[in-house]
Design a protein around this motif. Structure first.
Motif, PDB file in Angstrom:
ATOM      1  N   TYR A 165       0.855  -1.175   0.000  1.00 18.90           N
ATOM      2  CA  TYR A 165       0.000   0.000   0.000  1.00 18.90           C
ATOM      3  C   TYR A 165       0.892   1.225   0.000  1.00 18.90           C
ATOM      4  N   GLY A 166       0.286   2.374  -0.266  1.00 19.51           N
ATOM      5  CA  GLY A 166       1.058   3.605  -0.365  1.00 19.51           C
ATOM      6  C   GLY A 166       1.214   4.005  -1.819  1.00 19.51           C
ATOM      7  N   VAL A 167       1.373   5.291  -2.067  1.00 20.06           N
ATOM      8  CA  VAL A 167       1.467   5.791  -3.431  1.00 20.06           C
ATOM      9  C   VAL A 167       2.531   6.880  -3.515  1.00 20.06           C
ATOM     10  N   ASP A 168       3.316   6.833  -4.552  1.00 20.55           N
ATOM     11  CA  ASP A 168       4.292   7.863  -4.845  1.00 20.55           C
ATOM     12  C   ASP A 168       3.535   9.084  -5.362  1.00 20.55           C
ATOM     13  N   MET A 169       3.673  10.213  -4.704  1.00 21.20           N
ATOM     14  CA  MET A 169       2.937  11.411  -5.101  1.00 21.20           C
ATOM     15  C   MET A 169       3.308  11.880  -6.503  1.00 21.20           C
ATOM     16  N   LYS A 170       4.450  11.407  -6.999  1.00 20.78           N
ATOM     17  CA  LYS A 170       4.814  11.750  -8.368  1.00 20.78           C
ATOM     18  C   LYS A 170       3.997  10.958  -9.383  1.00 20.78           C
ATOM     19  N   LEU A 171       3.328   9.894  -8.898  1.00 18.91           N
ATOM     20  CA  LEU A 171       2.589   9.015  -9.806  1.00 18.91           C
ATOM     21  C   LEU A 171       1.118   8.900  -9.440  1.00 18.91           C
ATOM     22  N   ILE A 172       0.652   9.644  -8.451  1.00 17.38           N
ATOM     23  CA  ILE A 172      -0.733   9.520  -7.991  1.00 17.38           C
ATOM     24  C   ILE A 172      -1.705   9.851  -9.119  1.00 17.38           C
ATOM     25  N   ARG A 173      -2.801   9.119  -9.168  1.00 17.45           N
ATOM     26  CA  ARG A 173      -3.841   9.360 -10.166  1.00 17.45           C
ATOM     27  C   ARG A 173      -4.863  10.343  -9.586  1.00 17.45           C
ATOM     28  N   TRP A 174      -5.045  11.469 -10.257  1.00 18.07           N
ATOM     29  CA  TRP A 174      -5.927  12.514  -9.733  1.00 18.07           C
ATOM     30  C   TRP A 174      -7.377  12.342 -10.155  1.00 18.07           C
ATOM     31  N   CYS A 175      -7.615  11.705 -11.273  1.00 15.97           N
ATOM     32  CA  CYS A 175      -8.977  11.562 -11.780  1.00 15.97           C
ATOM     33  C   CYS A 175      -9.495  10.154 -11.518  1.00 15.97           C
ATOM     34  N   GLY A 176     -10.808   9.980 -11.624  1.00 16.65           N
ATOM     35  CA  GLY A 176     -11.410   8.685 -11.395  1.00 16.65           C
ATOM     36  C   GLY A 176     -12.919   8.766 -11.432  1.00 16.65           C
ATOM     37  N   ASP A 272      -5.106  16.321 -20.853  1.00 14.10           N
ATOM     38  CA  ASP A 272      -4.738  15.665 -19.589  1.00 14.10           C
ATOM     39  C   ASP A 272      -3.228  15.623 -19.396  1.00 14.10           C
ATOM     40  N   ARG A 273      -2.496  15.346 -20.464  1.00 17.70           N
ATOM     41  CA  ARG A 273      -1.036  15.304 -20.350  1.00 17.70           C
ATOM     42  C   ARG A 273      -0.457  16.664 -20.005  1.00 17.70           C
ATOM     43  N   LEU A 281      -1.853   9.907 -14.921  1.00 13.37           N
ATOM     44  CA  LEU A 281      -2.990   9.353 -15.649  1.00 13.37           C
ATOM     45  C   LEU A 281      -3.091   7.849 -15.394  1.00 13.37           C
ATOM     46  N   TYR A 282      -4.215   7.261 -15.822  1.00 10.49           N
ATOM     47  CA  TYR A 282      -4.477   5.837 -15.621  1.00 10.49           C
ATOM     48  C   TYR A 282      -3.430   5.010 -16.347  1.00 10.49           C
ATOM     49  N   LYS A 283      -2.878   4.026 -15.658  1.00  6.62           N
ATOM     50  CA  LYS A 283      -1.714   3.304 -16.179  1.00  6.62           C
ATOM     51  C   LYS A 283      -2.057   2.060 -16.983  1.00  6.62           C
ATOM     52  N   SER A 284      -3.340   1.683 -17.018  1.00  4.49           N
ATOM     53  CA  SER A 284      -3.730   0.495 -17.802  1.00  4.49           C
ATOM     54  C   SER A 284      -4.918   0.812 -18.683  1.00  4.49           C
ATOM     55  N   PRO A 285      -4.759   1.734 -19.627  1.00  4.38           N
ATOM     56  CA  PRO A 285      -5.896   2.121 -20.476  1.00  4.38           C
ATOM     57  C   PRO A 285      -6.390   0.961 -21.324  1.00  4.38           C
ATOM     58  N   ALA A 286      -7.664   1.027 -21.678  1.00  4.18           N
ATOM     59  CA  ALA A 286      -8.284  -0.050 -22.450  1.00  4.18           C
ATOM     60  C   ALA A 286      -7.656  -0.207 -23.819  1.00  4.18           C
ATOM     61  N   TRP A 287      -7.030   0.846 -24.346  1.00  2.00           N
ATOM     62  CA  TRP A 287      -6.462   0.748 -25.690  1.00  2.00           C
ATOM     63  C   TRP A 287      -5.325  -0.280 -25.757  1.00  2.00           C
ATOM     64  N   GLN A 288      -4.796  -0.687 -24.612  1.00  2.00           N
ATOM     65  CA  GLN A 288      -3.738  -1.697 -24.608  1.00  2.00           C
ATOM     66  C   GLN A 288      -4.245  -3.057 -25.100  1.00  2.00           C
ATOM     67  N   HIS A 289      -5.589  -3.199 -25.208  1.00  2.00           N
ATOM     68  CA  HIS A 289      -6.179  -4.437 -25.718  1.00  2.00           C
ATOM     69  C   HIS A 289      -6.317  -4.434 -27.237  1.00  2.00           C
ATOM     70  N   LEU A 290      -5.961  -3.352 -27.888  1.00  2.23           N
ATOM     71  CA  LEU A 290      -6.080  -3.263 -29.336  1.00  2.23           C
ATOM     72  C   LEU A 290      -5.091  -4.205 -30.022  1.00  2.23           C
ATOM     73  N   ALA A 313       1.844   4.193 -23.277  1.00  2.00           N
ATOM     74  CA  ALA A 313       1.591   5.427 -22.537  1.00  2.00           C
ATOM     75  C   ALA A 313       0.397   5.295 -21.600  1.00  2.00           C
ATOM     76  N   ASN A 314       0.330   6.189 -20.614  1.00  2.58           N
ATOM     77  CA  ASN A 314      -0.849   6.299 -19.745  1.00  2.58           C
ATOM     78  C   ASN A 314      -1.924   7.114 -20.454  1.00  2.58           C
TER      79      ASN A 314
END
Length: 498
Positions: A165-176, A272-273, A281-290, A313-314
């Protein structure tokens, strides 16, 4: 009844029956509450038309809106199903880019429910300043819980071995999810509150009178739509570079264009970038299934050796620009709530609801299949808004017919119970907090837990299929468990209220 704070679940339910400035709630049983809403509006209007002051209606004890609770419960169940069984059956998961799968209906269903709930909760606003204060406070609560739950702090469920548990503030996801709901709730509720004195007491004749009566809500939705369309098609997207921290490799994506709706060079990702930063940003976007990204398409899998850089990319599916048209989902929802308030007869309400739902579905298919604007959840295109809002209207109307018209409430009680405690089930079930807690108590090895034992031995091994076993586990273990839990809490009068 046990009260754990003010009752406003972030997943669309409001109940301010104790707030004087927000008189009115979304409680009722079968058609009674809906009829009472219409009668109340009619009584006030009659007094104004005759010049006689009507005595205020006594506030009687009422029951909750079964239709709205059942719809909310269904949406929570859908979220649990697609999140935990989507890995087994891609048809349950999000569409990789264009198109719409079952998971893609969850978010707009929540926003539709938020709109309906706002219309009922804010049908009378006595003190605008107090109402704005409460709306702002609830918005901040939603933002807080959204960051806590989806910012990346707890990932024990996804990482049973390390129980980290725990999150690096440099990588925290702000949206959801909750953050988007917060934005839509704030905008739609604020418009509803600030225009309270402009509301008509009685509608003028005509099918479109309900639209003109609440023109400011539609103007707000149109402004959001216009801003999104102009920005999406006119904003210049330059080339961009990023570093994949997992791979430790840098990538450059060539763009230099406007109006592109593909994964690489769309304005939604660019905004967003630039504002949030690609690391947030989200690290496992759905486009990775393309297919362009993986040979395992439509499932997730290792990247192709020749996969373009943007596959690594995120991308934020609940980002800033794509949340602007989401306001329209809430606007359509509040329209359904307004219809419920102003029309008394079942046929009148259903005529309004179903006609609009069909119109939205037809428009969505025309836009998509004419290749004008494709249905795309990641970009939250207008065709996606129309498709999902139309589907929400059909489901809401269907529940209304079954529960409020035909009185078939018993088969949907478990959905009502889940809908009454939607925030709690969202946190424990959809976000996997309860499963993560149970996984913290293991035997010998971190991967030997009660959850994994039940899933493996009772479902997967029994059916000799990991995919089918996973699906049955989610339905008959997870969803059934949370339905029973919500029912027990309902009987005890216990709800998590935000």
């Amino acid at each position: 009844m046990v009260k754990l704070g003010v009752y406003m679940t972030p997943l669309g339910h409001e109940d301010d029956s104790n707030d004087k400035e927000l008189e009115g709630d979304n409680k009722c049983d079968n058609g009674e509450c809906f009829d009472n809403i219409a009668k109340e509006n009619g009584s006030v209007a009659t007094g104004e038309l005759t010049g006689k002051e009507e005595a205020p209606l006594e506030k009687t004890k009422s029951k909750r809106v079964a239709t709205l609770d059942a719809f909310r419960g269904l949406t929570i169940v859908m979220m649990i199903l697609v999140d935990h069984a989507g890995i087994a059956y891609p048809a349950l998961d999000h569409a990789a880019w264009e198109g719409c799968m079952l998971a893609d209906f969850v978010m707009p269903f929540f926003l539709f429910i938020v709109g309906v709930a706002i219309a009922l909760a804010l049908k009378k606003v006595r003190k605008i300043k107090d109402a704005i204060y409460k709306i702002t406070l609830r918005t901040l609560k939603l933002l807080f819980w959204g960051i806590v739950l989806q910012g990346g702090y707890s990932h024990a469920l996804a990482d049973n071995i390390n129980l980290a548990y725990g999150v690096d503030m440099k990588l925290i996801r702000w949206c959801g999810i909750l953050q988007r709901i917060a934005l839509v709730y704030f905008v739609v509720a604020l418009i509803e509150t600030l225009t309270t004195k402009r509301r008509p007491l009685v509608l003028s004749p005509g099918h479109l009178s309900i639209f003109t009566a609440y023109r400011w809500q539609w103007i707000g939705g149109f402004i959001a739509f216009s801003f999104y369309m102009i920005t999406t098609y006119s904003l210049y997207v330059p080339d961009w570079s990023f570093i994949n921290h997992k791979e430790g490799k840098a990538y450059t994506v060539k763009c230099g264009m406007r109006g592109h709706l593909g994964p690489a060079c769309n304005a939604v990702g660019y905004v967003d970038r630039e504002i949030l930063g690609i690391n947030h940003l989200y690290k496992s976007p759905a486009w990775q299934h393309l297919k362009a990204c993986t040979l395992s398409s439509p499932r997730s899998g290792p990247f192709r050796e020749d996969a373009p850089g943007w596959c690594h990319a995120n991308f934020e599916p609940e980002g800033l620009l794509s949340s602007i048209p989401a306001i329209l989902s809430g606007t359509i929802g509040i329209h359904y709530g307004h219809v419920l308030m102003h029309f008394k007869g079942h046929s009148q309400r259903l005529k309004q609801w179903v006609s609009m739902a069909i119109g939205l579905l037809v428009l969505a298919f025309l836009l998509h299949f004419s290749h004008a604007i494709p249905i795309n959840k990641q970009l939250y295109t207008i065709s996606y808004v129309c498709l999902t809002a139309g589907a929400a209207g059909v489901v809401f109307s269907g529940f209304y017919i079954l529960i409020d018209v035909w009185g078939l409430r018993t088969p949907f009680l478990f959905l009502e119970w889940i809908g009454m405690n939607s925030m709690l089930i969202f946190v424990l079930g959809a976000q996997g907090i309860l499963a993560a807690f149970i996984n913290g108590w293991y035997y010998n090895k971190p991967d030997k837990t009660l959850v994994t034992w039940i899933q493996t031995h009772i479902f997967i091994d029994a059916w000799h299929s990991r995919n089918l076993g996973t699906l049955l586990y989610v339905i008959f273990a997870e969803i059934t468990f949370y339905g029973v839990l919500a029912g027990i809490l309902h009987k005890l009068g216990m709800y998590w209220k935000l």
